[in-house]
Design an enzyme around this catalytic site. Structure first.
Site, PDB file in Angstrom:
ATOM      1  N   ASP A   1       2.895 143.766  25.868  1.00 15.95           N
ATOM      2  CA  ASP A   1       2.710 144.331  24.538  1.00 15.95           C
ATOM      3  C   ASP A   1       4.021 144.863  23.952  1.00 15.95           C
ATOM      4  O   ASP A   1       4.175 144.970  22.744  1.00 15.95           O
ATOM      5  CB  ASP A   1       1.661 145.454  24.595  1.00 15.95           C
ATOM      6  N   ARG A   2       4.961 145.225  24.821  1.00 21.66           N
ATOM      7  CA  ARG A   2       6.254 145.773  24.389  1.00 21.66           C
ATOM      8  C   ARG A   2       7.138 144.751  23.693  1.00 21.66           C
ATOM      9  O   ARG A   2       8.040 145.116  22.946  1.00 21.66           O
ATOM     10  CB  ARG A   2       7.033 146.298  25.612  1.00 21.66           C
TER      11      ARG A   2
ATOM     12  N   LEU B   1      -1.253 147.394  17.104  1.00 24.59           N
ATOM     13  CA  LEU B   1      -0.509 147.617  15.857  1.00 24.59           C
ATOM     14  C   LEU B   1       0.879 147.004  15.896  1.00 24.59           C
ATOM     15  O   LEU B   1       1.508 146.792  14.867  1.00 24.59           O
ATOM     16  CB  LEU B   1      -0.346 149.118  15.614  1.00 24.59           C
ATOM     17  N   ARG B   2       1.343 146.707  17.127  1.00 25.87           N
ATOM     18  CA  ARG B   2       2.676 146.108  17.231  1.00 25.87           C
ATOM     19  C   ARG B   2       2.691 144.711  16.632  1.00 25.87           C
ATOM     20  O   ARG B   2       3.749 144.194  16.291  1.00 25.87           O
ATOM     21  CB  ARG B   2       3.119 146.045  18.685  1.00 25.87           C
ATOM     22  N   ALA B   3       1.496 144.097  16.515  1.00 21.46           N
ATOM     23  CA  ALA B   3       1.440 142.749  15.941  1.00 21.46           C
ATOM     24  C   ALA B   3       1.995 142.764  14.520  1.00 21.46           C
ATOM     25  O   ALA B   3       2.865 141.965  14.182  1.00 21.46           O
ATOM     26  CB  ALA B   3       0.008 142.223  15.957  1.00 21.46           C
TER      27      ALA B   3
END
Ligand SMILES: [Zn+2]
Length: 405
Positions: free
Chosen positions: A254-255, A335-337
């Site tokens: 995810d990072r 939300l990183r998307a």
């Protein structure tokens, strides 16, 4: 505590030089250069004699054949650190490591704090003199510089790294003199640099935890006995992995901002061209590098220019809505998307010398921003939860009706 960031490097290409090289090759933008130079080009067989140079001279970025998406992702992450770096996923021998190391020829300049505490003039401008150390407050008042220009570096985290190498530990040289001192680890050296982790899926768990910790906060603290120190650690994370060798923990996956699935070249002509170029390079590295020097210099200057206009690049609401609609349809939770999607679209506009993001920018980066974001586990989990909720609601209704009736 010493600070090793005192090396200087070549000054950035001046505007005059920049102008001159631009006229020579008539390149409109970095994006244009990427489309024009890579995957094509002439092979010059009259090249090669061994120059006998043993130093490490990475393969030129622009000499890599094909692999446009991988190259675009790497360039965008050089332009805009807010993208969150790149994960390259693919089998061995597809040029992932070569591509990352070739970035050495293109690394831009950043301003680095001269102070151990990392004080920046921006800190004072946004939060006043109390936001920096007394030393820097005094320097600022006297009009002295708090930062210097320095090239971004490529820091590699070797596979067999131990926690002490990564976060730092007791300085053994100092200990030999009966002094207790901490030694800076790799994560501190990675501050405002690129941090490359090959085989990122094979790292020890404690190293992954430290990496996650630092990349979440932008700093980390080391404690060894009575000693403790906090270091800045704001890096662009670039990872590569072969999925055959093990899966990547979801937290670290995810990072990563952009995700590129790298395949071997499937066009025979491209593959032949790639073979020839690698052969020439292995016979005479310096020749291959010189062959691409002009375009490499232009690309480097373009990256610098794109970085400088980044904060002027605007994402209009109607374009943002298209991106969010997409994410919604794909049922992506993180939300990183959208952070990655929008930041990479902004970098793509900057690479094309524009300050307004368009639908086309979103389209160009959508795959690399959104793939590998969904988790089968989470989807199943949420479905099970919904089924359970329905059961509870049904039971409740029956019970209520029962008690009323
Ligand atoms: Zn300071």
């Amino acid at each position: 505590m010493d600070d090793e960031e005192t090396k200087t490097s070549d000054p950035v290409v001046s505007p005059e030089q920049h102008q001159e090289t631009m006229v020579v090759t008539q390149v409109r933008s970095l994006k244009d250069l990427l489309d024009r130079v890579t995957g094509r080009g002439e092979y010059s067989p009259e090249s090669a004699e061994d120059s006998g140079i043993a130093e490490i001279l990475p393969f030129p970025f622009l000499a890599m054949v094909g692999q446009r998406e991988m190259k675009l992702a790497l360039l965008l992450s050089l332009i805009n650190p807010a993208i969150g770096g790149v994960l390259l996923v693919g089998p061995r021998g597809t040029g992932k490591t070569t591509a990352v190391r070739s970035l050495i020829h293109l690394l831009p300049m950043v301003s680095r704090s001269l102070c151990y505490y990392g004080c920046l003039p921006e800190d004072i401008e946004s939060a006043g003199v109390d936001s920096v150390c007394p030393d820097c407050a005094r320097k600022y008042a006297e009009g002295k510089p708090l930062v210097k220009l320095d090239s971004v570096r490529l820091v590699e985290l070797p596979l067999n790294s131990q926690l002490d190498d990564v976060i730092g530990g007791l300085d053994e040289r100092a200990a030999a003199h009966d002094r207790m001192r901490l030694k800076r680890g790799l994560l501190a050296h990675a501050d405002r640099n690129l941090l490359y982790v090959d085989e990122v899926n094979m790292l020890e768990d404690d190293v992954v935890d430290a990496l996650l910790d630092a990349s979440t906060q932008g700093y980390f603290t080391v404690r060894r006995g009575p000693l403790a120190a906090t270091y800045w650690s704001r890096f662009v994370l670039i990872g590569s992995m072969n999925p055959e060798e093990g899966r990547l923990r979801p937290q670290i996956q995810d990072r990563f901002g952009l995700r590129v699935v790298v395949r071997g070249l499937d066009d025979i002509e491209e593959r032949l061209e790639a073979y020839k170029r690698v052969h020439t390079y292995l016979t005479n590295r310096r020749y291959t590098i010189e062959e691409y020097q002009l375009e490499t210099d232009i690309a480097k200057a373009e990256i610098q220019t794109a970085r400088e206009i980044m904060n002027k690049v605007v994402l209009p609401d109607e374009v943002a809505r298209i991106g969010l609609e997409l994410i919604n349809r794909l049922k992506i939770d993180s939300l990183r998307a959208e952070i990655t999607l929008f930041e990479s679209a902004r970098a793509h506009a900057a690479a094309d010398a524009r300050t307004m993001v368009t639908k086309d920018d979103i389209q160009e980066v959508v795959l690399m921003s959104l793939r590998l974001r969904r988790s089968g586990f989470i989807t199943d989990y949420i479905e099970q939860q919904q089924a359970e909720d329905n059961e509870i609601l049904q039971a409740q209704q029956t019970a209520f009706h029962g008690s009323i009736g």
